[in-house]
Enzyme design. Structure first.
Site, short mmCIF file in Angstrom:
data_model
loop_
_atom_site.label_atom_id
_atom_site.label_comp_id
_atom_site.label_asym_id
_atom_site.label_seq_id
_atom_site.Cartn_x
_atom_site.Cartn_y
_atom_site.Cartn_z
N SER A 172 -106.86 -36.82 -43.78
CA SER A 172 -107.43 -38.08 -44.27
C SER A 172 -106.31 -39.05 -44.62
O SER A 172 -105.48 -38.76 -45.48
CB SER A 172 -108.28 -37.80 -45.52
N HIS B 29 -109.40 -38.62 -40.18
CA HIS B 29 -110.47 -39.05 -41.08
C HIS B 29 -110.08 -40.37 -41.75
O HIS B 29 -109.03 -40.47 -42.39
CB HIS B 29 -110.71 -37.96 -42.13
N ASP C 160 -111.31 -43.25 -44.47
CA ASP C 160 -112.24 -43.50 -45.57
C ASP C 160 -112.41 -44.99 -45.83
O ASP C 160 -111.48 -45.65 -46.30
CB ASP C 160 -111.72 -42.83 -46.85
N MET D 64 -114.13 -47.74 -48.08
CA MET D 64 -114.78 -47.87 -49.40
C MET D 64 -114.92 -49.35 -49.74
O MET D 64 -114.00 -50.14 -49.50
CB MET D 64 -113.91 -47.21 -50.47
N HIS E 114 -115.58 -42.51 -42.16
CA HIS E 114 -116.48 -42.16 -43.26
C HIS E 114 -116.80 -43.43 -44.04
O HIS E 114 -115.94 -43.96 -44.75
CB HIS E 114 -115.76 -41.11 -44.13
N MET F 142 -118.19 -45.20 -46.91
CA MET F 142 -118.68 -45.12 -48.29
C MET F 142 -119.00 -46.54 -48.72
O MET F 142 -118.30 -47.14 -49.56
CB MET F 142 -117.61 -44.47 -49.18
N MET G 250 -119.94 -33.79 -49.18
CA MET G 250 -118.90 -34.17 -50.14
C MET G 250 -118.73 -33.03 -51.15
O MET G 250 -119.70 -32.60 -51.78
CB MET G 250 -119.27 -35.45 -50.89
N GLY H 57 -108.99 -39.74 -53.66
CA GLY H 57 -108.36 -38.51 -53.21
C GLY H 57 -107.84 -37.73 -54.41
O GLY H 57 -107.82 -38.24 -55.54
N ASP I 242 -115.42 -32.39 -47.44
CA ASP I 242 -114.49 -33.47 -47.80
C ASP I 242 -114.33 -33.54 -49.31
O ASP I 242 -115.29 -33.82 -50.03
CB ASP I 242 -115.08 -34.79 -47.26
N GLY J 249 -111.00 -32.14 -52.18
CA GLY J 249 -110.42 -30.95 -52.81
C GLY J 249 -110.19 -29.80 -51.85
O GLY J 249 -110.09 -28.64 -52.29
N GLY K 280 -106.74 -34.74 -47.56
CA GLY K 280 -105.83 -35.86 -47.75
C GLY K 280 -104.58 -35.41 -48.48
O GLY K 280 -103.53 -35.17 -47.88
N SER K 281 -104.71 -35.25 -49.81
CA SER K 281 -103.53 -34.92 -50.62
C SER K 281 -102.92 -33.57 -50.22
O SER K 281 -101.70 -33.42 -50.25
CB SER K 281 -103.89 -34.94 -52.11
C1 DX5 Z 1 -112.84 -39.16 -51.09
C2 DX5 Z 1 -112.66 -39.25 -49.61
C3 DX5 Z 1 -111.82 -38.16 -49.02
C4 DX5 Z 1 -110.42 -38.06 -49.56
C5 DX5 Z 1 -110.20 -36.62 -49.84
O1 DX5 Z 1 -113.89 -39.93 -51.52
O2 DX5 Z 1 -113.90 -39.26 -48.92
O3 DX5 Z 1 -111.82 -38.20 -47.60
O4 DX5 Z 1 -109.42 -38.51 -48.67
O5 DX5 Z 1 -109.01 -36.48 -50.52
P1 DX5 Z 1 -108.46 -35.06 -50.99
O6 DX5 Z 1 -108.33 -34.20 -49.77
O7 DX5 Z 1 -107.15 -35.40 -51.61
O8 DX5 Z 1 -109.45 -34.49 -51.97
ZN ZN Z 2 -113.87 -39.02 -46.66
#
Ligand code: DX5
Ligand code: ZN
Length: 220
Positions: free
Chosen positions: A10, A33, A35, A37, A66, A68, A137, A144, A171, A173, A193-194
């Site tokens: 991500s 991926h 995101d 927002m 994605h 959001m 989710m 993230g 998606d 954690g 992501g992280s």
């Molecule tokens: C959060 C996003 C994720 C985010 C996940 O709302 O939809 O895609 O990048 O980040 P990690 O992998 O760090 O939890």
């Molecule tokens: Zn996402």
């Protein structure tokens, strides 16, 4: 037939001042991926079609977008024009979910539907047989680096059993400590992501993820 297991880095956790370089580091992933927002559906703002278009020009990876955002129906064409390969909307904001699935399909891209951790799987019933993917989710969407919500695991299994051929993406954690659990629950696509960009060598981390997934599949 066993589903292909896919890793989806991500870009939310990438360095946006060096985005092309960071994307190049995760090209051994299966899909990318993105995101989106809007500051309404979630309390954070990221980017829109112009950045997706720039990303499209820098990578051949499958772009998993994605959304959001509120009013997703207004943005389907701009995002597909920008080069998205998949558009995932949130069931919570879809006024006409079946119409939205059709609208996305008419653009010639894959369709995903997502649901927040506290949204019951039953809400997907009108569209679950029509979509390519369900994005479950495993954190509250918006940021993230949050902790994985263990209580979502039964819902992953419920969705995977309800329609075995649908892709099930998780998606939030997801990382070395949570991957095996979501694999065993029935997920096949893993957004991180992280846990990928936060490591010194993202490509090595992706390889490590593949090992964990392989082991978890064997012990299913
Ligand atoms: C959060 C996003 C994720 C985010 C996940 O709302 O939809 O895609 O990048 O980040 P990690 O992998 O760090 O939890
Ligand atoms: Zn996402």
């Amino acid at each position: 037939m066993a589903k292909k297991m896919r890793i989806a880095p991500s870009v939310l956790s990438a360095n946006f001042a060096h985005l092309a370089d960071d994307i190049a580091k995760v090209e051994s992933g299966d899909i990318l991926h993105l995101d989106v927002m809007d500051g309404h559906y979630v309390p954070n703002i990221t980017f829109g079609p112009p950045l997706v278009k720039c990303i499209r020009s820098t990578t051949k990876m499958f772009l998993d977008v994605h959304l959001m955002i509120d009013n997703p129906e207004q943005y389907i064409e701009p995002f597909t024009q920008a080069g998205a390969d998949n558009l995932t909307f949130h069931i919570e904001v879809a006024r006409d979910p079946v119409g939205l699935v059709r609208q996305i399909r008419d653009q010639g891209v894959q369709v995903g539907v997502s649901l927040d951790p506290e949204t019951p799987a039953e809400l997907l019933e009108p569209v679950i047989d029509l979509v390519d993917m369900v994005l479950v989710m495993t954190v509250k969407p918006g940021f993230g680096g949050q902790s994985f919500k263990e209580e979502v695991l039964p819902k992953i299994t419920q969705i995977a059993r309800r329609r075995p051929e649908v892709l099930v993406e998780v998606d939030g954690g997801i990382g070395e400590n949570t991957l095996a659990r979501v694999v065993k629950a029935g997920a096949d696509t893993f957004v991180a992501g992280s846990a990928i960009f936060g490591t010194p060598d993202p490509a090595a981390t992706i390889l490590k993820f593949r090992e964990i997934i392989k082991l978890a599949v064997c012990h299913e």
